[in-house]
Design a protein around this motif. Structure first.
Motif, short mmCIF file in Angstrom:
data_model
loop_
_atom_site.label_atom_id
_atom_site.label_comp_id
_atom_site.label_asym_id
_atom_site.label_seq_id
_atom_site.Cartn_x
_atom_site.Cartn_y
_atom_site.Cartn_z
N TYR A 258 36.38 42.60 48.73
CA TYR A 258 37.34 42.91 49.78
C TYR A 258 37.34 44.42 50.09
N GLU A 259 37.35 45.22 49.05
CA GLU A 259 37.32 46.67 49.26
C GLU A 259 36.02 47.09 49.93
N LEU A 260 34.92 46.40 49.62
CA LEU A 260 33.64 46.73 50.24
C LEU A 260 33.67 46.41 51.72
N PHE A 261 34.22 45.27 52.09
CA PHE A 261 34.26 44.89 53.50
C PHE A 261 35.25 45.76 54.29
N LYS A 262 36.26 46.27 53.61
CA LYS A 262 37.22 47.14 54.31
C LYS A 262 36.58 48.43 54.80
N THR A 263 35.49 48.83 54.16
CA THR A 263 34.82 50.07 54.59
C THR A 263 34.13 49.91 55.94
N ASP A 264 33.92 48.66 56.37
CA ASP A 264 33.28 48.40 57.67
C ASP A 264 34.37 48.02 58.66
N SER A 265 34.48 48.79 59.75
CA SER A 265 35.55 48.56 60.71
C SER A 265 35.39 47.27 61.48
N ARG A 266 34.23 46.63 61.39
CA ARG A 266 34.02 45.39 62.12
C ARG A 266 34.66 44.19 61.41
N PHE A 267 35.07 44.37 60.16
CA PHE A 267 35.68 43.29 59.39
C PHE A 267 37.20 43.45 59.41
N HIS A 268 37.89 42.42 59.91
CA HIS A 268 39.35 42.44 59.97
C HIS A 268 39.88 41.23 59.20
N VAL A 269 40.83 41.47 58.29
CA VAL A 269 41.40 40.39 57.50
C VAL A 269 42.37 39.58 58.36
N VAL A 270 42.14 38.28 58.42
CA VAL A 270 43.02 37.38 59.16
C VAL A 270 44.06 36.77 58.22
N SER A 271 43.64 36.38 57.03
CA SER A 271 44.56 35.84 56.03
C SER A 271 43.94 35.99 54.65
N SER A 272 44.78 35.93 53.63
CA SER A 272 44.32 36.03 52.24
C SER A 272 45.05 34.99 51.40
N PRO A 273 44.65 33.73 51.48
CA PRO A 273 45.36 32.67 50.76
C PRO A 273 45.15 32.74 49.25
N ARG A 274 46.17 32.34 48.51
CA ARG A 274 46.11 32.20 47.06
C ARG A 274 46.76 30.85 46.73
N LEU A 275 45.97 29.95 46.18
CA LEU A 275 46.46 28.60 45.93
C LEU A 275 46.13 28.17 44.51
N ARG A 276 47.05 27.40 43.93
CA ARG A 276 46.81 26.73 42.65
C ARG A 276 46.93 25.24 42.91
N VAL A 277 45.90 24.48 42.55
CA VAL A 277 45.84 23.08 42.95
C VAL A 277 45.26 22.25 41.81
N ARG A 278 45.76 21.01 41.70
CA ARG A 278 45.24 20.08 40.70
C ARG A 278 43.95 19.45 41.18
N SER A 279 43.12 19.04 40.23
CA SER A 279 41.89 18.35 40.55
C SER A 279 42.19 17.05 41.27
N GLY A 280 41.52 16.83 42.41
CA GLY A 280 41.73 15.62 43.20
C GLY A 280 42.89 15.68 44.15
N SER A 281 43.61 16.81 44.18
CA SER A 281 44.74 16.96 45.10
C SER A 281 44.41 18.00 46.17
N SER A 282 45.03 17.85 47.31
CA SER A 282 44.79 18.75 48.43
C SER A 282 45.88 19.81 48.48
N ALA A 283 45.46 21.04 48.78
CA ALA A 283 46.41 22.15 48.94
C ALA A 283 46.18 22.78 50.31
N SER A 284 47.25 23.25 50.92
CA SER A 284 47.17 23.78 52.28
C SER A 284 47.90 25.10 52.37
N PHE A 285 47.32 26.02 53.17
CA PHE A 285 47.92 27.32 53.43
C PHE A 285 47.92 27.49 54.94
N SER A 286 49.08 27.74 55.52
CA SER A 286 49.18 27.83 56.97
C SER A 286 50.05 29.00 57.38
N VAL A 287 49.52 29.78 58.30
CA VAL A 287 50.28 30.89 58.88
C VAL A 287 50.13 30.79 60.40
#
Length: 416
Positions: A258-287
Motif C-alpha cells: 500500500y505504501e509503495l502504491f501511494k508513491t504513484d499519484s495514478r493509484f487512488h484508494v477506493v476502499s480498504s476492507p477488513r473482514l473476518r469470515v468462517r470457512s464456507g460462509s460469505s462476508a460482505s463489505f459495502s460503502v
C-alpha cells in the motif's frame, strides 16, 4: 461281617435295577426307526421322503433342483414324521405349501429380526445440527429428528422430507441432534461425531481497492502495478497462474505494498476492507448508498401503481473462503458502481454504471494476490478560442483517459 456283606449286596442290586429301568424307558420312548437319511443331497433326499415316507405328490422349485446341501436325520414311529420334515426343511429356509393335495417346496429368505430402537440425543459443540445430520443422513438405517420431544412420531426421517423443503428445514434445525436407531448405529455415530463436530476454520481477509488513472499508452492498471513491484518482490504473473488478470505474491506485507502504491499519484484508494469470515460462509463489505429505482407497475382495479426498488451502489466487496489444510480457495466479487442520469430508455429511472471483478482463486496462507483488468476508457473533446471569433480561428483537442480497478488481497488463517 455277614451283615456288612448283605448291605453291600443290596446296594449293588439297587444300582442294577435302576440302570435296567433307565434302559427300558429309553427303549420305550425311542420307538422304532421309520426312516433315516445320512449325508444325502437335498433333491435326492426330498424325492426319497415323498416316495418312501409320505407317498404323496410334490413339486420342487427350480432353485432347489441344483441345491447341493446334504441332509441327515432319523425318524421314529413315536413322532409326527410330516411335522418333523416340515420343521427340518424350514430350518434350511425351505417352505412347504399345500394346494390341491400337492406339496410345493420353495426356498425363502427369512425375515431379519428387528433390532430394538433407542433414542440418542447429542448437543453439538461447534457445528450446526443441519451440518451434522446432512453428513450422517443416508449412512444409517435409523432416522434423525429435530430438537422436539424424544420419540415423537411426527419427526420425519431424512428420506421422508425433500431436501430444502420446509419439512426438511424443521427436521434439520434445532439445538440438539436426535437420532432413533439401534445400539450398533448409535455406537458408530458416537465414534464419528467427535471427528466432524470440530471448530470451523476462520480466515482474515485484508484488502485495498485502487482506481488507477492512466493514459492509453500506459497500459492496464495491473501492468502498472507489476512495474512498481518489479525487482522488489517475487511475483508470478498471468500465464503461470492461468489468469491473465492475476498477480500472486508468495511473501510480503500488504501495508508495505500500500505504501509503495501511494508513491504513484495514478493509484487512488477506493476502499480498504477488513473482514473476518468462517470457512464456507460469505462476508460482505459495502460503502455507498441505496438509490430508488422504478420497478414494476401493478394495477389496483384500473388504477396503475408504480413500485419503487432500492438498489445499492458504491463499493461492494464479497468474499467466500473455503479453508483447506494446505490452501485456501476463495471466491471474490468486487463491484464499483454509481448511478447517473438516464439519457436513453426510461428517463425517470437512473442508469447504474458498474465495474466488477468476480473470480475464484486458490492461495496459500498469507499469500497476496492482485486482481485487475476492469478498465474504462473515456474520450473527451475540448475546443479553445474566443466565441466571437470565426470558427476556423479556434482549435479543438481530443484526450483519452483510462481508469482501471486493481484489487489487492491478503488471506490469512486464524490460528487456534
Amino acid at each position: 461281617m455277614v451283615s456288612l456283606f448283605l448291605v453291600t449286596l443290596v446296594n449293588d442290586m439297587r444300582k442294577y435295577l435302576f440302570l435296567f429301568a433307565l434302559l427300558f424307558c429309553a427303549n420305550s420312548f425311542a420307538g422304532k426307526v421309520l426312516f433315516e437319511l445320512d449325508r444325502v443331497k437335498l433333491p435326492t433326499a426330498i424325492n426319497m421322503i415323498y416316495l418312501d415316507l409320505f407317498n404323496k405328490p410334490y413339486m420342487l422349485s427350480p432353485e432347489l433342483v441344483s441345491d447341493d446341501r446334504l441332509v441327515s436325520f432319523r425318524i421314529t414311529d413315536n413322532i409326527d414324521s410330516y411335522e418333523f420334515v416340515r420343521r427340518y426343511l424350514n430350518n434350511m429356509n425351505i417352505r412347504i405349501s399345500t394346494k390341491g393335495g400337492v406339496d410345493y417346496l420353495s426356498s425363502f429368505i427369512p425375515d431379519k429380526p428387528k433390532e430394538p430402537v433407542f433414542d440418542f440425543v447429542y448437543t453439538p459443540k461447534y457445528r450446526s445440527v443441519s451440518y451434522l445430520s446432512d453428513i450422517l443422513r443416508g449412512k444409517f438405517s435409523g432416522r434423525f429428528g429435530s430438537s422436539g420431544d424424544i420419540g415423537d412420531s411426527s419427526q420425519l426421517s431424512a428420506g421422508q422430507a425433500s431436501f430444502g423443503s420446509a419439512s426438511d428445514f424443521m427436521n434439520r434445525s434445532g439445538d440438539v441432534l436426535v437420532y432413533f436407531g439401534s445400539k450398533s448405529d448409535i455406537a458408530k455415530i458416537n465414534k464419528i461425531l467427535p471427528l466432524i463436530d470440530v471448530p470451523v476454520s476462520e480466515a482474515l481477509v485484508y484488502g485495498y481497492v485502487f482506481e488507477v488513472q492512466s493514459s492509453e499508452k500506459n497500459g492496464s492498471g495491473l501492468a502498472l502495478a507489476a512495474k512498481l513491484l518489479s525487482g522488489k518482490v517475487n511475483i508470478g504473473i498471468g500465464a503461470s497462474q492461468t489468469f491473465d488478470n492475476f498477480i500472486k505474491i508468495n511473501t510480503g506485507s500488504l501495508d508495505a505494498l500500500y505504501e509503495l502504491f501511494k508513491t504513484d499519484s495514478r493509484f487512488h484508494v477506493v476502499s480498504s476492507p477488513r473482514l473476518r469470515v468462517r470457512s464456507g460462509s460469505s462476508a460482505s463489505f459495502s460503502v455507498g448508498s441505496d438509490v430508488p429505482v422504478l420497478g414494476q407497475v401493478t394495477y389496483q382495479g384500473e388504477r396503475p401503481v408504480q413500485s419503487v426498488e432500492y438498489r445499492s451502489s458504491g463499493v461492494i466487496f464479497n468474499v467466500l473462503p473455503y479453508i483447506r489444510q494446505n490452501s485456501i480457495d476463495i471466491a471474490i466479487r468486487q463491484e464499483l458502481s454509481n448511478f447517473v442520469k438516464t439519457d436513453t430508455g426510461v428517463n425517470n429511472s437512473p442508469t447504474l454504471i458498474k465495474r466488477g471483478v468476480t473470480t475464484d482463486v486458490s492461495v496459500s496462507d498469507g499469500d497476496i494476490i492482485l486482481l485487475g483488468g476492469l478498465a474504462e476508457t473515456k474520450d473527451s473533446d475540448a475546443e479553445t478560442g474566443f466565441s466571437f471569433l470565426p470558427g476556423f480561428l479556434s482549435s479543438s483537442s481530443t484526450e483519452k483517459t483510462k481508469s482501471d480497478i486493481v484489487v489487492i488481497l491478503q488471506v490469512k488463517k486464524v490460528s487456534g
